[in-house]
Design an enzyme around this catalytic site. Structure first.
Site, PDB file in Angstrom:
ATOM      1  N   ASP A  78      19.594  -3.418 -13.781  1.00  0.00           N
ATOM      2  CA  ASP A  78      20.453  -2.262 -14.052  1.00  0.00           C
ATOM      3  C   ASP A  78      20.378  -1.344 -12.838  1.00  0.00           C
ATOM      4  OD1 ASP A  78      21.521   0.177 -14.752  1.00  0.00           O
ATOM      5  OD2 ASP A  78      20.645   0.200 -16.767  1.00  0.00           O
TER       6      ASP A  78
ATOM      7  N   LYS B 249      27.308   4.922 -11.948  1.00  0.00           N
ATOM      8  CA  LYS B 249      27.229   6.337 -11.537  1.00  0.00           C
ATOM      9  C   LYS B 249      27.863   6.717 -10.178  1.00  0.00           C
ATOM     10  CE  LYS B 249      23.607   8.213 -14.458  1.00  0.00           C
ATOM     11  NZ  LYS B 249      23.012   7.200 -15.325  1.00  0.00           N
TER      12      LYS B 249
ATOM     13  N   PHE C 206      16.023   3.112 -19.284  1.00  0.00           N
ATOM     14  CA  PHE C 206      17.237   3.695 -19.857  1.00  0.00           C
ATOM     15  C   PHE C 206      18.412   2.825 -19.432  1.00  0.00           C
ATOM     16  CE2 PHE C 206      21.025   6.266 -20.036  1.00  0.00           C
ATOM     17  CZ  PHE C 206      20.920   6.834 -21.292  1.00  0.00           C
TER      18      PHE C 206
HETATM   19  C1  LIG Z   1      23.090   6.630 -16.614  1.00  0.00           C
HETATM   20  C2  LIG Z   1      22.543   5.285 -16.782  1.00  0.00           C
HETATM   21  C3  LIG Z   1      23.115   4.375 -17.682  1.00  0.00           C
HETATM   22  C4  LIG Z   1      24.238   4.752 -18.612  1.00  0.00           C
HETATM   23  O1  LIG Z   1      25.402   5.040 -17.910  1.00  0.00           O
HETATM   24  P1  LIG Z   1      26.636   5.746 -18.687  1.00  0.00           P
HETATM   25  O2  LIG Z   1      27.714   5.778 -17.644  1.00  0.00           O
HETATM   26  O3  LIG Z   1      26.149   7.102 -19.105  1.00  0.00           O
HETATM   27  O4  LIG Z   1      26.973   4.897 -19.847  1.00  0.00           O
HETATM   28  C5  LIG Z   1      22.599   3.090 -17.726  1.00  0.00           C
HETATM   29  N1  LIG Z   1      21.581   2.724 -16.943  1.00  0.00           N
HETATM   30  C6  LIG Z   1      21.005   3.570 -16.065  1.00  0.00           C
HETATM   31  C7  LIG Z   1      19.899   3.080 -15.194  1.00  0.00           C
HETATM   32  C8  LIG Z   1      21.457   4.879 -15.952  1.00  0.00           C
HETATM   33  O5  LIG Z   1      20.865   5.714 -15.105  1.00  0.00           O
END
Ligand SMILES: *Cc1c(COP(=O)(O)O)cnc(C)c1O
Length: 428
Positions: free
Chosen positions: A254, A283, A169
């Protein structure tokens, strides 16, 4: 007598938490405050979410109260965002002071908070350059653009493709959506960015086959979050690093969910001692204030020269002041070590509860933990029952209960979360 009536009339006949509305036919209907707010929200908010029927009014640490005054143990932290819990006094002070001084200047000028935060991140992460965004998906967009543009500047404009992993994700904007490895998010959204190849997480052979002459970068999470709390197998990240080096391809991590101590290391990549060429974070970084960033190695730092990428809000002093306060508290309260110890304690306590039927796996690192439920169990129902018992959790993937509490959580609170979960599972 009069006095008694007065008291009972205040308490019972006109209770504070009741709201009267007229329905479509002109009948007066009585609702409690939550029902009223939820009905109003459903009338005007786009239907892209499916929130639980709970209106949260305030929070303190790992506890929140809804508009009815009901108390809940919050082990979601707003999806791994509230590193310091709700309303941490040092975060409140930092943001309050900054908003009264300077909240925004745009990238037309420098501001001290952004410079100080950049210095602190460079120190903490060990990569020499940073760029600020406002969210995780924007940080990932910056990574993808950096990768393509870096190859472009090096005379390899054919390198435009990305390799990503099943279950990944990376966000909801088109670039990050395109490398998200979950088909359900792609439904009806095409055509997506291309060319993109998707391979099984933890499968090095598949990764080797997917990397080709047109690949710009591989993007992956050191621990998959939304996909179900999947930890990289020993040697996997190192193996991908070697494949990328051999092929002249960039490796992007990420760390939007795993950053800022969440996994018991400041960045999850430290567990494997593997360096990406660049990584994204968001986050937990602002402790609730929206902020994201990428951190970039010296080798690829020239990938985004002046004019190639930007963000109006990115690096605003308010967000940076919030993130600086989060860094200070993480350091002063040793929250990275705390996260590691809590995680180890939780895993030790939860693993013996695996029964192969209701609870089939327990995994994660630090305070990024998942309990995988047996195939017959409905995660949504489980979350509802937990909420009825005063515990807020969220899901990851289709069958995993996700524990991503504030880093200030106590073992006692984690224990309550686990015990209540087991109670609910045994009642199902
Ligand atoms: C939550 C998340 C995103 C997206 O972040 P947003 O602030 O909602 O755009 C991207 N990568 C990972 C691994 C995430 O957990």
């Amino acid at each position: 007598m009069l006095c008694v009536f007065f008291r009972s009339s205040r308490g019972k006949r006109f209770p504070q938490d009741r709201v009267f509305r007229f329905d479509g036919l002109g009948y007066r209907v009585m609702m409690n405050v939550s029902e009223d707010l939820i009905a109003r929200g459903q009338r005007v908010m786009l239907g892209n979410y499916n929130p639980a029927p709970l209106v949260i009014a305030r929070g303190q640490g790992c506890v929140v109260w809804d508009v009815e005054g009901r108390e809940f143990l919050d082990l979601t932290a707003g999806v791994a965002v509230l590193s310091l819990g709700h309303a941490h006094p040092r975060l409140v002070r930092a943001v309050s002071e900054q908003v009264g001084k300077l909240s925004h200047v745009s990238n037309l000028f420098y501001n001290e908070a952004a410079i100080r935060l950049s210095e602190r991140l460079v120190d903490a992460i060990g990569l020499p350059r940073v760029f600020f965004s406002n969210s995780g998906t924007e940080a990932n967009e910056a990574l993808l653009k950096l990768a393509r543009h870096w190859h472009h500047l090096r005379g390899a404009p054919e390198r435009v493709g990305f390799v990503c992993t099943d279950g990944a994700f990376h966000g909801r904007t088109f670039g990050s959506l395109s490398v998200t490895g979950q088909g359900k998010y792609h439904q009806g959204m095409g055509p997506l960015l291309g060319p993109i190849r998707r391979v099984q997480y933890n499968d090095l052979d598949a990764m080797e086959r997917a990397i080709t002459e047109d690949t710009a970068a591989v993007i992956l999470e050191p621990i998959q979050g939304e996909g179900g709390i999947h930890v990289a197998a020993p040697g996997y990240l190192r193996g991908v690093r070697e494949l990328c080096d051999r092929a002249g391809v960039l490796l992007l991590f990420d760390e939007v969910q795993t950053c800022f101590g969440r996994t018991g290391r400041f960045m999850a990549r430290e567990w494997d001692e593997v360096w990406p060429d660049a990584c994204s974070l968001a986050k937990g970084m602002g402790g609730g204030f929206p902020v994201g960033a990428i951190a970039v190695s010296a080798r690829v730092a020239d990938g985004l020269p002046p004019g190639s990428h930007a963000s109006t809000f990115g690096g605003n002093p308010l967000a940076c002041a919030a993130s600086l306060a989060v860094l200070d508290v993480i350091r002063d309260q040793r929250l990275v070590t705390h996260a590691e110890e809590c995680g180890r304690w939780f895993l030790e306590r939860a693993r013996p509860l695996i029964d192969g039927e209701r609870l089939v796996d327990v995994r994660g690192r630090g305070l990024m933990l998942g309990l995988e439920l047996g195939p017959g169990l409905d995660v949504g129902r489980c979350l509802n029952e937990l909420r009825e018992r005063g515990v807020l959790l969220t899901r990851a993937g289709s069958s995993v209960l996700r524990f991503v509490p504030p880093l200030v959580v106590t073992r006692e609170q984690l224990g309550v979360g686990l015990d209540t979960t087991m109670e609910v599972l045994h009642g199902m």
